[in-house]
Design a protein around this motif. Structure first.
Motif, PDB file in Angstrom:
ATOM      1  N   HIS A 186      -1.317  -7.263  -6.356  1.00  0.00           N
ATOM      2  CA  HIS A 186      -1.829  -8.534  -5.833  1.00  0.00           C
ATOM      3  C   HIS A 186      -3.142  -8.333  -5.078  1.00  0.00           C
ATOM      4  O   HIS A 186      -4.091  -9.101  -5.236  1.00  0.00           O
ATOM      5  N   GLY A 187      -3.207  -7.319  -4.251  1.00  0.00           N
ATOM      6  CA  GLY A 187      -4.429  -7.006  -3.519  1.00  0.00           C
ATOM      7  C   GLY A 187      -4.378  -5.576  -3.026  1.00  0.00           C
ATOM      8  O   GLY A 187      -3.306  -5.090  -2.671  1.00  0.00           O
ATOM      9  N   GLY A 188      -5.554  -4.888  -2.984  1.00  0.00           N
ATOM     10  CA  GLY A 188      -5.428  -3.503  -2.566  1.00  0.00           C
ATOM     11  C   GLY A 188      -6.663  -2.661  -2.466  1.00  0.00           C
ATOM     12  O   GLY A 188      -6.559  -1.499  -2.090  1.00  0.00           O
ATOM     13  N   VAL A 189      -7.870  -3.142  -2.766  1.00  0.00           N
ATOM     14  CA  VAL A 189      -9.045  -2.277  -2.632  1.00  0.00           C
ATOM     15  C   VAL A 189      -9.891  -2.631  -1.406  1.00  0.00           C
ATOM     16  O   VAL A 189     -10.803  -1.887  -1.057  1.00  0.00           O
ATOM     17  N   GLY A 190      -9.618  -3.740  -0.774  1.00  0.00           N
ATOM     18  CA  GLY A 190     -10.443  -4.139   0.360  1.00  0.00           C
ATOM     19  C   GLY A 190      -9.797  -3.780   1.686  1.00  0.00           C
ATOM     20  O   GLY A 190      -8.597  -3.544   1.765  1.00  0.00           O
ATOM     21  N   PRO A 191     -10.590  -3.764   2.779  1.00  0.00           N
ATOM     22  CA  PRO A 191     -12.007  -4.085   2.862  1.00  0.00           C
ATOM     23  C   PRO A 191     -12.933  -2.931   2.439  1.00  0.00           C
ATOM     24  O   PRO A 191     -14.042  -3.169   1.988  1.00  0.00           O
ATOM     25  N   GLN A 192     -12.523  -1.665   2.642  1.00  0.00           N
ATOM     26  CA  GLN A 192     -13.403  -0.546   2.302  1.00  0.00           C
ATOM     27  C   GLN A 192     -12.596   0.523   1.589  1.00  0.00           C
ATOM     28  O   GLN A 192     -12.285   1.566   2.152  1.00  0.00           O
TER      29      GLN A 192
END
Length: 392
Positions: A186-192
């Motif tokens: 679902h989400g996983g590369v942000g923020p850095q």
């Protein structure tokens, strides 16, 4: 080398947040002041904290799926709302940097980017469609070593759950090429979540639960390493697995570690994975309590107390089952071996926050907002101001 340049109208309510007083032990957290930025929008993401108008301070960029604004910082109690653009289809993913190299900061939101004409207060931004990736996260970084920043993103759409990078062409107004890195969550590369983890001179990608090795250095061949799982496993919830990621040397041993915040879950943790040597093995350490009853849909790593080491910020997001609480975890021993929790606010939702020195006074501030709701807030770090004040 990882490159990332990230940098609200009306009456303002202000009060001193929960904190410690000046004069306590070394490395105590500073006071923060709460300021209301604005009340506008709903289900917002695409946040950036950067100098849109080149006046020396930082401005707040935030967008809904089909509308984006920027809020000009005119003082802690005064933020001026401007339209930035409309029509880009994305989730919460967005980031800002000078895309066309003209010296002005632009904004990209997954399917389109918005060009700052150099007159952001009086002229609309120019929109350019770049592709089809509706993304939950977006990180600006040069993946293929051609000297131009690209976008690493996770597309969480039902028909294309992928981790990808979008290659910026020589003319960024043209379509950007989408390259697959691996599967998605679902989400996983942000923020850095992009940096040279293994020390071989190119940028690798952390997805939260795994990391991808940039085998050829050009972003075409990738190798997945599935060794970023905390004890007891990750905690996916109704949207699937979501993890905020920050790559940094948190323990000062001269290699890159990974700090993570579990998001979109009702009982999230803050963790860090210790790099045991060129990313060949990792050891997981807990920063927060094991059971927080918070949804940590934000992550910022910075030296909030100006003592020379990295601290960690996050706060309760939309799935928090109890009162929303915002925290800074102080790196108490400077080597990430001891952490001290500081609650800096409660009762306000935190989603896709950004931290930077907004007012350019030498300390790190925080801007955030909710997902469901429209109250944008500015948490002003009072460390520099307290140092100026005469002792009592």
């Amino acid at each position: 080398m990882f490159i990332r340049r990230t940098h609200t109208i009306a009456l303002v309510t202000m009060f001193v947040l929960i904190g410690v007083t000046a004069g306590e032990a070394k490395a105590a957290m500073p006071r923060f002041e709460y300021h209301r930025i604005a009340e506008v929008g709903n289900q917002m993401g695409q946040t950036s904290l950067i100098d849109v108008d080149k006046d020396g301070d930082l401005d707040w960029v935030v967008g809904e799926r089909k509308r984006t604004w920027w809020f000009e910082y005119a003082g802690p109690d005064q933020w001026i709302q401007h339209d930035l653009g409309q029509g880009a289809v994305t989730d919460v993913g967005g980031t800002a940097f000078d895309i066309d190299g003209d010296g002005w900061i632009d904004q990209i939101t997954g399917t389109a980017w918005y060009r700052n004409t150099g007159k952001p207060r009086t002229e609309p931004f120019e929109r350019y469609d770049v592709g089809t990736i509706s993304c939950h996260d977006a990180v600006a970084v040069d993946i293929n070593a051609d000297g131009r920043l690209d976008i690493v993103a996770i597309s969480d759409q039902k028909d294309q759950v992928l981790t990808v990078w979008q290659e910026m062409p020589a003319n960024p107004r043209e379509k950007w090429t989408v390259h697959k890195i691996g599967g998605g969550i679902h989400g996983g590369v942000g923020p850095q979540g992009v940096a040279d983890l293994d020390g071989d001179g190119d940028n690798d990608v952390v997805r939260g639960d795994v990391w991808f090795e940039n085998v050829d250095g050009k972003g075409i061949e990738w190798k997945e390493h599935a060794d970023l799982t905390p004890p007891g496993g990750n905690r996916p919830d109704r949207y699937g697995l979501a993890i905020k990621v920050w790559i940094c040397d948190v323990d000062k041993d001269k290699d890159l570690d990974i700090v993570e915040a579990e998001a979109d879950t009702v009982d999230a943790r803050i963790l860090w994975f210790e790099n045991k040597g060129k990313a060949k093995s990792w050891q997981c350490h807990l920063i927060s309590a094991d059971h927080t009853k918070q949804d940590f849909h934000s992550l910022a790593v910075a030296d909030f107390d100006n003592d020379g080491d990295l601290d960690v910020y996050s706060g309760g997001g939309p799935l928090s089952p109890e009162v929303h609480k915002l925290f800074i975890w102080e790196n108490a021993d400077g080597r990430a071996g001891q952490w001290k929790e500081h609650k800096i606010l409660e009762g306000k939702q935190c989603h896709e926050a950004k931290a930077a020195d907004v007012d350019r006074d030498g300390d790190i501030d925080i801007c955030t907002k909710p997902w469901s709701g429209n109250l944008h807030i500015y948490l002003r770090n009072m460390l520099a101001e307290d140092k100026k004040a005469p002792s009592r």
